[in-house]
Design a protein around this motif. Structure first.
Motif, PDB file in Angstrom:
ATOM      1  N   PHE A  12      33.594   7.895  41.854  1.00 30.81           N
ATOM      2  CA  PHE A  12      34.829   8.063  42.614  1.00 30.81           C
ATOM      3  C   PHE A  12      34.653   7.584  44.056  1.00 30.81           C
ATOM      4  O   PHE A  12      35.564   7.016  44.646  1.00 30.81           O
ATOM      5  CB  PHE A  12      35.276   9.525  42.633  1.00 30.81           C
ATOM      6  CG  PHE A  12      35.593  10.116  41.286  1.00 30.81           C
ATOM      7  CD1 PHE A  12      36.023   9.331  40.224  1.00 30.81           C
ATOM      8  CD2 PHE A  12      35.471  11.481  41.083  1.00 30.81           C
ATOM      9  CE1 PHE A  12      36.326   9.890  38.993  1.00 30.81           C
ATOM     10  CE2 PHE A  12      35.778  12.045  39.856  1.00 30.81           C
ATOM     11  CZ  PHE A  12      36.203  11.249  38.815  1.00 30.81           C
ATOM     12  N   ALA A  13      33.472   7.821  44.613  1.00 32.42           N
ATOM     13  CA  ALA A  13      33.180   7.442  45.995  1.00 32.42           C
ATOM     14  C   ALA A  13      32.854   5.961  46.131  1.00 32.42           C
ATOM     15  O   ALA A  13      32.696   5.458  47.237  1.00 32.42           O
ATOM     16  CB  ALA A  13      32.024   8.288  46.536  1.00 32.42           C
ATOM     17  N   GLY A  14      32.727   5.275  45.009  1.00 36.22           N
ATOM     18  CA  GLY A  14      32.359   3.865  45.054  1.00 36.22           C
ATOM     19  C   GLY A  14      30.868   3.660  45.226  1.00 36.22           C
ATOM     20  O   GLY A  14      30.416   2.602  45.629  1.00 36.22           O
ATOM     21  N   LEU A  15      30.105   4.692  44.891  1.00 39.16           N
ATOM     22  CA  LEU A  15      28.656   4.629  45.043  1.00 39.16           C
ATOM     23  C   LEU A  15      27.933   4.615  43.706  1.00 39.16           C
ATOM     24  O   LEU A  15      26.724   4.743  43.650  1.00 39.16           O
ATOM     25  CB  LEU A  15      28.168   5.841  45.860  1.00 39.16           C
ATOM     26  CG  LEU A  15      28.745   5.947  47.262  1.00 39.16           C
ATOM     27  CD1 LEU A  15      28.418   7.306  47.869  1.00 39.16           C
ATOM     28  CD2 LEU A  15      28.210   4.824  48.137  1.00 39.16           C
ATOM     29  N   ASP A  21      25.880  18.622  44.882  1.00 43.37           N
ATOM     30  CA  ASP A  21      26.430  17.279  44.682  1.00 43.37           C
ATOM     31  C   ASP A  21      27.245  16.821  45.893  1.00 43.37           C
ATOM     32  O   ASP A  21      27.122  15.682  46.340  1.00 43.37           O
ATOM     33  CB  ASP A  21      27.307  17.239  43.424  1.00 43.37           C
ATOM     34  CG  ASP A  21      26.518  17.400  42.144  1.00 43.37           C
ATOM     35  OD1 ASP A  21      25.268  17.297  42.180  1.00 43.37           O
ATOM     36  OD2 ASP A  21      27.143  17.642  41.097  1.00 43.37           O
ATOM     37  N   VAL A  22      28.054  17.714  46.432  1.00 37.59           N
ATOM     38  CA  VAL A  22      28.862  17.367  47.608  1.00 37.59           C
ATOM     39  C   VAL A  22      27.962  17.070  48.799  1.00 37.59           C
ATOM     40  O   VAL A  22      28.175  16.101  49.530  1.00 37.59           O
ATOM     41  CB  VAL A  22      29.883  18.492  47.918  1.00 37.59           C
ATOM     42  CG1 VAL A  22      30.513  18.303  49.291  1.00 37.59           C
ATOM     43  CG2 VAL A  22      30.957  18.548  46.836  1.00 37.59           C
ATOM     44  N   ARG A  23      26.939  17.878  48.978  1.00 44.35           N
ATOM     45  CA  ARG A  23      25.993  17.641  50.077  1.00 44.35           C
ATOM     46  C   ARG A  23      25.321  16.277  49.910  1.00 44.35           C
ATOM     47  O   ARG A  23      25.194  15.523  50.877  1.00 44.35           O
ATOM     48  CB  ARG A  23      24.938  18.742  50.121  1.00 44.35           C
ATOM     49  CG  ARG A  23      23.986  18.581  51.306  1.00 44.35           C
ATOM     50  CD  ARG A  23      22.972  19.693  51.430  1.00 44.35           C
ATOM     51  NE  ARG A  23      23.452  20.943  50.898  1.00 44.35           N
ATOM     52  CZ  ARG A  23      22.722  21.758  50.137  1.00 44.35           C
ATOM     53  NH1 ARG A  23      21.484  21.469  49.834  1.00 44.35           N
ATOM     54  NH2 ARG A  23      23.227  22.881  49.682  1.00 44.35           N
ATOM     55  N   ARG A  24      24.925  15.944  48.700  1.00 40.93           N
ATOM     56  CA  ARG A  24      24.265  14.657  48.441  1.00 40.93           C
ATOM     57  C   ARG A  24      25.211  13.490  48.745  1.00 40.93           C
ATOM     58  O   ARG A  24      24.826  12.516  49.387  1.00 40.93           O
ATOM     59  CB  ARG A  24      23.802  14.592  46.985  1.00 40.93           C
ATOM     60  CG  ARG A  24      23.194  13.276  46.590  1.00 40.93           C
ATOM     61  CD  ARG A  24      21.879  13.027  47.283  1.00 40.93           C
ATOM     62  NE  ARG A  24      21.319  11.776  46.855  1.00 40.93           N
ATOM     63  CZ  ARG A  24      20.794  10.876  47.672  1.00 40.93           C
ATOM     64  NH1 ARG A  24      20.703  11.123  48.954  1.00 40.93           N
ATOM     65  NH2 ARG A  24      20.315   9.756  47.208  1.00 40.93           N
ATOM     66  N   LEU A  25      26.460  13.595  48.298  1.00 38.20           N
ATOM     67  CA  LEU A  25      27.409  12.528  48.568  1.00 38.20           C
ATOM     68  C   LEU A  25      27.700  12.389  50.053  1.00 38.20           C
ATOM     69  O   LEU A  25      27.832  11.272  50.560  1.00 38.20           O
ATOM     70  CB  LEU A  25      28.703  12.744  47.787  1.00 38.20           C
ATOM     71  CG  LEU A  25      28.735  12.006  46.434  1.00 38.20           C
ATOM     72  CD1 LEU A  25      27.847  12.640  45.407  1.00 38.20           C
ATOM     73  CD2 LEU A  25      30.140  11.864  45.943  1.00 38.20           C
ATOM     74  N   LYS A  26      27.800  13.500  50.760  1.00 32.81           N
ATOM     75  CA  LYS A  26      28.004  13.433  52.215  1.00 32.81           C
ATOM     76  C   LYS A  26      26.821  12.734  52.880  1.00 32.81           C
ATOM     77  O   LYS A  26      27.003  11.936  53.794  1.00 32.81           O
ATOM     78  CB  LYS A  26      28.196  14.827  52.801  1.00 32.81           C
ATOM     79  CG  LYS A  26      29.575  15.376  52.572  1.00 32.81           C
ATOM     80  CD  LYS A  26      29.768  16.697  53.277  1.00 32.81           C
ATOM     81  CE  LYS A  26      31.190  17.192  53.072  1.00 32.81           C
ATOM     82  NZ  LYS A  26      31.486  18.376  53.856  1.00 32.81           N
ATOM     83  N   GLN A  81      30.156  11.194  38.144  1.00 31.21           N
ATOM     84  CA  GLN A  81      31.576  10.931  38.334  1.00 31.21           C
ATOM     85  C   GLN A  81      31.921  10.901  39.819  1.00 31.21           C
ATOM     86  O   GLN A  81      32.654  10.021  40.267  1.00 31.21           O
ATOM     87  CB  GLN A  81      32.416  11.993  37.620  1.00 31.21           C
ATOM     88  CG  GLN A  81      32.408  11.858  36.125  1.00 31.21           C
ATOM     89  CD  GLN A  81      33.120  13.014  35.456  1.00 31.21           C
ATOM     90  OE1 GLN A  81      32.926  14.177  35.804  1.00 31.21           O
ATOM     91  NE2 GLN A  81      33.965  12.695  34.482  1.00 31.21           N
ATOM     92  N   LEU A  82      31.391  11.835  40.586  1.00 33.10           N
ATOM     93  CA  LEU A  82      31.660  11.867  42.023  1.00 33.10           C
ATOM     94  C   LEU A  82      31.148  10.599  42.698  1.00 33.10           C
ATOM     95  O   LEU A  82      31.816  10.032  43.560  1.00 33.10           O
ATOM     96  CB  LEU A  82      31.044  13.106  42.664  1.00 33.10           C
ATOM     97  CG  LEU A  82      31.713  14.432  42.310  1.00 33.10           C
ATOM     98  CD1 LEU A  82      30.882  15.601  42.833  1.00 33.10           C
ATOM     99  CD2 LEU A  82      33.134  14.488  42.840  1.00 33.10           C
TER     100      LEU A  82
END
Length: 130
Positions: free
Chosen positions: A97-100, A32-37, A93-94
């Motif tokens: 939170f990121a506005g995405l 998930d973190v990799r995808r958001l980055k 949720q992430l």
């Protein structure tokens, strides 16, 4: 864009697949973190074993650790406000939170923690919990 920080307990590796027992939640949050980055989000993970300085330098995290301790980790902080404790946020949720993604998920997470828009987090407002 919001700054998302995930503070994790002491882990031997961030992937969750080290040793005989893999942790599915770590595998999921890593993806998930990799995808958001990849989407341009400002998101970072901090491991208590490998990055203890980040726990000390952040007032919100330092207060949390003083009050709750490492048993309350993981701790997710968005722009200085605690949005999740004791579990990793979902990808939806992430994204919110990121506005995405769906911003209503931010308010759902805050209400699950008993936070209101006026409280400013667990250490603000009328509760005086810290």
């Amino acid at each position: 864009m919001a700054a998302i920080r995930i503070y994790e307990p002491a882990l031997c590796c961030e992937s969750g697949v080290c040793g005989p027992d893999s942790d599915a939640s770590l595998v999921t949050v890593k993806a998930d973190v990799r995808r958001l980055k990849d989407l341009g989000a400002d998101i970072e993970r901090h491991n208590l074993a490998t990055d203890p300085t980040s726990f000390i330098e952040n007032d919100t995290v330092r207060g949390f650790m003083h009050t709750v301790g490492s048993k309350g980790l993981p701790l997710t902080v968005v722009d200085g406000v605690t949005v999740a404790t004791g579990t990793y946020p979902s990808r939806d949720q992430l994204l919110a939170f990121a506005g995405l993604g769906d911003s209503s998920k931010i308010e759902i997470a805050r209400s699950e923690l008993g936070l209101t828009a006026k409280s400013g987090g667990c250490c603000g407002g009328v509760s005086g919990c810290c």
